[in-house]
Design a protein around this motif. Structure first.
Motif, PDB file in Angstrom:
ATOM      1  N   LEU A 354       0.719  -1.176  -0.026  1.00  0.00           N
ATOM      2  CA  LEU A 354       0.071  -0.039   0.178  1.00  0.00           C
ATOM      3  C   LEU A 354       0.753   1.330  -0.014  1.00  0.00           C
ATOM      4  CD1 LEU A 354      -2.827   1.373   0.086  1.00  0.00           C
ATOM      5  CD2 LEU A 354      -2.692   1.166   2.739  1.00  0.00           C
ATOM      6  N   HIS A 355       1.838   1.153   0.747  1.00  0.00           N
ATOM      7  CA  HIS A 355       2.800   2.449   0.841  1.00  0.00           C
ATOM      8  C   HIS A 355       4.160   2.440   0.012  1.00  0.00           C
ATOM      9  CE1 HIS A 355       0.207   3.934   4.179  1.00  0.00           C
ATOM     10  NE2 HIS A 355       0.391   2.765   4.881  1.00  0.00           N
ATOM     11  N   LYS A 356       4.227   1.369  -0.772  1.00  0.00           N
ATOM     12  CA  LYS A 356       5.314   1.353  -1.689  1.00  0.00           C
ATOM     13  C   LYS A 356       6.588   1.377  -1.029  1.00  0.00           C
ATOM     14  CE  LYS A 356       2.730   3.167  -5.506  1.00  0.00           C
ATOM     15  NZ  LYS A 356       2.429   4.223  -6.653  1.00  0.00           N
ATOM     16  N   TRP A 357       6.637   0.484   0.123  1.00  0.00           N
ATOM     17  CA  TRP A 357       7.827   0.718   0.958  1.00  0.00           C
ATOM     18  C   TRP A 357       9.172   0.018   0.176  1.00  0.00           C
ATOM     19  CZ3 TRP A 357       5.200  -1.108   6.318  1.00  0.00           C
ATOM     20  CH2 TRP A 357       4.781   0.102   6.749  1.00  0.00           C
ATOM     21  N   LYS A 358       9.014  -0.813  -0.584  1.00  0.00           N
ATOM     22  CA  LYS A 358      10.221  -1.581  -1.313  1.00  0.00           C
ATOM     23  C   LYS A 358      10.788  -0.350  -2.153  1.00  0.00           C
ATOM     24  CE  LYS A 358       8.546  -6.210  -1.077  1.00  0.00           C
ATOM     25  NZ  LYS A 358       8.220  -7.500  -1.904  1.00  0.00           N
ATOM     26  N   THR A 359      10.407   0.651  -2.285  1.00  0.00           N
ATOM     27  CA  THR A 359      10.985   1.539  -3.183  1.00  0.00           C
ATOM     28  C   THR A 359      11.735   2.809  -2.310  1.00  0.00           C
ATOM     29  OG1 THR A 359       9.004   2.894  -3.510  1.00  0.00           O
ATOM     30  CG2 THR A 359       9.516   1.179  -5.074  1.00  0.00           C
ATOM     31  N   ASP A 360      11.502   2.559  -0.957  1.00  0.00           N
ATOM     32  CA  ASP A 360      11.923   3.727  -0.172  1.00  0.00           C
ATOM     33  C   ASP A 360      12.779   2.986   0.969  1.00  0.00           C
ATOM     34  OD1 ASP A 360      12.095   5.523   1.876  1.00  0.00           O
ATOM     35  OD2 ASP A 360       9.933   6.339   1.587  1.00  0.00           O
ATOM     36  N   ASP A 361      14.129   3.469   0.706  1.00  0.00           N
ATOM     37  CA  ASP A 361      15.181   2.750   1.816  1.00  0.00           C
ATOM     38  C   ASP A 361      15.016   3.057   3.253  1.00  0.00           C
ATOM     39  OD1 ASP A 361      16.370   5.140   1.521  1.00  0.00           O
ATOM     40  OD2 ASP A 361      18.157   4.676   0.511  1.00  0.00           O
ATOM     41  N   GLN A 362      14.219   4.161   3.403  1.00  0.00           N
ATOM     42  CA  GLN A 362      13.940   4.489   4.921  1.00  0.00           C
ATOM     43  C   GLN A 362      12.896   3.308   5.687  1.00  0.00           C
ATOM     44  OE1 GLN A 362      12.912   8.515   6.141  1.00  0.00           O
ATOM     45  NE2 GLN A 362      12.547   9.048   3.972  1.00  0.00           N
ATOM     46  N   GLN A 365      14.878  -2.362   2.701  1.00  0.00           N
ATOM     47  CA  GLN A 365      15.896  -2.528   1.875  1.00  0.00           C
ATOM     48  C   GLN A 365      16.576  -4.053   1.451  1.00  0.00           C
ATOM     49  OE1 GLN A 365      19.695  -0.832   3.795  1.00  0.00           O
ATOM     50  NE2 GLN A 365      18.750   0.982   4.139  1.00  0.00           N
ATOM     51  N   LYS A 366      16.714  -4.296   0.057  1.00  0.00           N
ATOM     52  CA  LYS A 366      17.143  -5.599  -0.210  1.00  0.00           C
ATOM     53  C   LYS A 366      18.647  -5.868   0.108  1.00  0.00           C
ATOM     54  CE  LYS A 366      16.818  -8.222  -4.464  1.00  0.00           C
ATOM     55  NZ  LYS A 366      16.809  -8.379  -5.825  1.00  0.00           N
ATOM     56  N   VAL A 367      18.661  -6.866   0.899  1.00  0.00           N
ATOM     57  CA  VAL A 367      19.846  -7.344   1.446  1.00  0.00           C
ATOM     58  C   VAL A 367      20.407  -8.903   0.906  1.00  0.00           C
ATOM     59  CG1 VAL A 367      21.320  -8.347   3.639  1.00  0.00           C
ATOM     60  CG2 VAL A 367      19.387  -6.406   3.654  1.00  0.00           C
ATOM     61  N   TYR A 377      13.191  -4.754   6.763  1.00  0.00           N
ATOM     62  CA  TYR A 377      12.540  -3.649   7.127  1.00  0.00           C
ATOM     63  C   TYR A 377      13.063  -2.843   8.329  1.00  0.00           C
ATOM     64  CZ  TYR A 377       9.232  -5.592   3.758  1.00  0.00           C
ATOM     65  OH  TYR A 377       8.900  -6.001   2.585  1.00  0.00           O
ATOM     66  N   SER A 378      12.618  -1.348   8.560  1.00  0.00           N
ATOM     67  CA  SER A 378      13.115  -0.690   9.643  1.00  0.00           C
ATOM     68  C   SER A 378      12.034  -0.655  10.774  1.00  0.00           C
ATOM     69  CB  SER A 378      13.476   0.762   8.940  1.00  0.00           C
ATOM     70  OG  SER A 378      12.215   1.195   8.834  1.00  0.00           O
ATOM     71  N   SER A 379      12.585  -0.264  11.924  1.00  0.00           N
ATOM     72  CA  SER A 379      11.724   0.023  13.100  1.00  0.00           C
ATOM     73  C   SER A 379      10.635   1.184  12.610  1.00  0.00           C
ATOM     74  CB  SER A 379      12.379   0.409  14.273  1.00  0.00           C
ATOM     75  OG  SER A 379      13.136   1.586  13.928  1.00  0.00           O
ATOM     76  N   LYS A 380      10.994   2.040  11.733  1.00  0.00           N
ATOM     77  CA  LYS A 380      10.226   3.070  11.376  1.00  0.00           C
ATOM     78  C   LYS A 380       8.970   2.466  10.510  1.00  0.00           C
ATOM     79  CE  LYS A 380      10.059   7.417   8.842  1.00  0.00           C
ATOM     80  NZ  LYS A 380      10.680   8.564   8.053  1.00  0.00           N
ATOM     81  N   ALA A 381       8.844   1.189   9.822  1.00  0.00           N
ATOM     82  CA  ALA A 381       7.741   0.797   9.052  1.00  0.00           C
ATOM     83  C   ALA A 381       6.816   0.035  10.396  1.00  0.00           C
ATOM     84  CB  ALA A 381       8.347  -0.467   8.135  1.00  0.00           C
ATOM     85  N   ILE A 382       7.719  -0.714  11.453  1.00  0.00           N
ATOM     86  CA  ILE A 382       6.646  -1.126  12.529  1.00  0.00           C
ATOM     87  C   ILE A 382       6.115  -0.052  13.080  1.00  0.00           C
ATOM     88  CG2 ILE A 382       7.007  -2.353  14.822  1.00  0.00           C
ATOM     89  CD1 ILE A 382       9.524  -3.665  13.412  1.00  0.00           C
TER      90      ILE A 382
END
Length: 409
Positions: A354-362, A365-367, A377-382
């Motif tokens: 929904l929020h297109k997070w895979k295109t936002d490295d905040q 990120q692909k590891v 994913y970041s703690s910001k997403a949580i």
């Protein structure tokens, strides 16, 4: 969420774990001597009875060594008393060495973890970042160890000077440490007398021009027990202080890098590394910390940048979201049948899409791990998922929210 860098799940550092093993060994060795000594003295007294009795009538001695024995029971008693005292003097040396080894290690690790303490700015740089970027960083064995001078300031000299240097870099120490200064100075002085002056004092034996030896310092059994307790108490307090404020999990991270560099991990998959590292620490006496800690630890260490925002797998994120929901009294109810449910990976994927997070490295990120890749994913997403659930219960498909929708995250 487990902050693997600064929130270690273990009660003590690797340095203290080793110290505890050493001090336990010394204690057990000493207590093998104490009852043996008491038994020998008791049995010899019953067997020989008079001071002029011949010790060879009781003790087992090879014929060729008869001449080495004292001629009378009285002389043997005097020699054995000196042997006991010298044994206790050497035990003081070992107890002190055990403590000094711990102190040097823990202080070194604290400097490495927060090198900014040298310039009175503890949080200027994270030593874990330097550890990954510079292979030579933290090599305390090398002659160019960058913290040698500062460690020596704390680990050499009188305890008045040591504590002053300690507080210069690490701030005010707990009173439980400061209050033991005199005892630590006493232990240090006796240790030096044993190491440099045959158990005599520096004033008497720095360069003796004597016809007869001066008696060695007397050390009682009670005093040995006092020193065992002293070093254990102080090491524990120092460890808690440094671990909480300066080390965190730095020593565990450094251990992981060392074992990784030496080829300890034969399976490069993160999950298998986490499992093997968990077994390693478990075998060394560390208490269970849970799979999540080790999984996060490997993620933290394996990322290109140890301070990267995105280091949590979807499964870890989902577990943390459910924990926060429960903590805030929020219940998720299925819209289909009204039954209680939990936040699932499908819900997380919905938010991510929904929020297109895979295109936002905040947020994502692909590891890359060898030939494998996965999203972290970041703690910001949580945090934003929790906030959206609270502010807009209809934000995710498939469930509705019941409970405290004004909770603080």
């Amino acid at each position: 969420m487990i902050d693997v860098r600064w929130k270690s799940p273990f009660p003590h550092t690797l340095a203290f774990n080793l110290f505890k093993k050493h001090i336990t060994e010394l204690n057990e060795v000493y207590w093998s001597f104490v009852p043996a000594s008491n038994t020998i003295i008791d049995h010899a007294k019953k067997a020989l009875q008079t001071d002029d009795a011949d010790p060879l009538k009781f003790f087992l001695v090879h014929d060729e060594d008869d001449k080495r024995m004292a001629k009378t029971y009285k002389a043997w008693k005097a020699n054995f008393r000196e042997f006991e005292n010298y044994t206790r003097l050497n035990m003081v040396m070992l107890i002190s060495s055990c403590f000094e080894t711990y102190l040097r290690t823990s202080v070194s690790i604290a400097f490495e973890s927060k090198p900014g303490v040298i310039i009175m700015c503890a949080d200027a740089v994270d030593g874990a970042f330097l550890l990954k970027r510079k292979p030579e960083y933290g090599n305390s064995i090398g002659k160019d160890y960058q913290f040698a001078e500062y460690v020596d300031n704390i680990c050499h000299g009188t305890w008045d000077n040591r504590l002053s240097a300690f507080e210069k870099y690490f701030g005010v120490l707990p009173k439980s440490i400061i209050s033991r200064k005199n005892e630590l100075n006493e232990l240090r002085t006796i240790r030096n007398n044993v190491g440099h002056y045959l158990g005599r004092t520096k004033n008497d034996y720095s360069a003796p021009l004597l016809f007869s030896p001066i008696s060695a310092t007397r050390i009682s059994h009670k005093r040995i027990l006092k020193y065992f307790k002293l070093v254990n108490d102080v090491a524990k307090q120092v460890d808690l202080f440094l671990k909480e404020q300066y080390i965190g999990s730095y020593d565990i991270i450094k251990c992981f890098y060392r074992y990784s560099k030496n080829g300890f991990f034969t399976d490069e998959r993160p999950g298998m590394k986490a499992q093997k590292f968990r077994q390693l620490l478990g075998n060394e006496g560390f208490p269970p910390a849970g799979k999540e800690y080790y999984s996060n630890l490997i993620n933290y260490c394996e990322l290109d940048n140890p301070s990267a925002l995105c280091r949590y797998s979807i499964s870890v994120c989902v577990k943390e979201i459910n924990r926060l929901l429960k903590q805030n009294g929020i219940m998720l109810i299925k819209e289909t049948d009204g039954k209680k449910t939990s936040f699932k990976q499908s819900h997380f994927n919905f938010f991510a899409h929904l929020h297109k997070w895979k295109t936002d490295d905040q947020y994502c990120q692909k590891v890359i791990y060898g030939s494998q890749a996965e999203y972290r994913y970041s703690s910001k997403a949580i945090k934003e998922i929790i906030e959206e659930i609270i502010s807009n219960p209809k934000s995710a498909k498939g469930f509705k929210v019941v409970g405290n929708t004004e909770a603080q995250i």
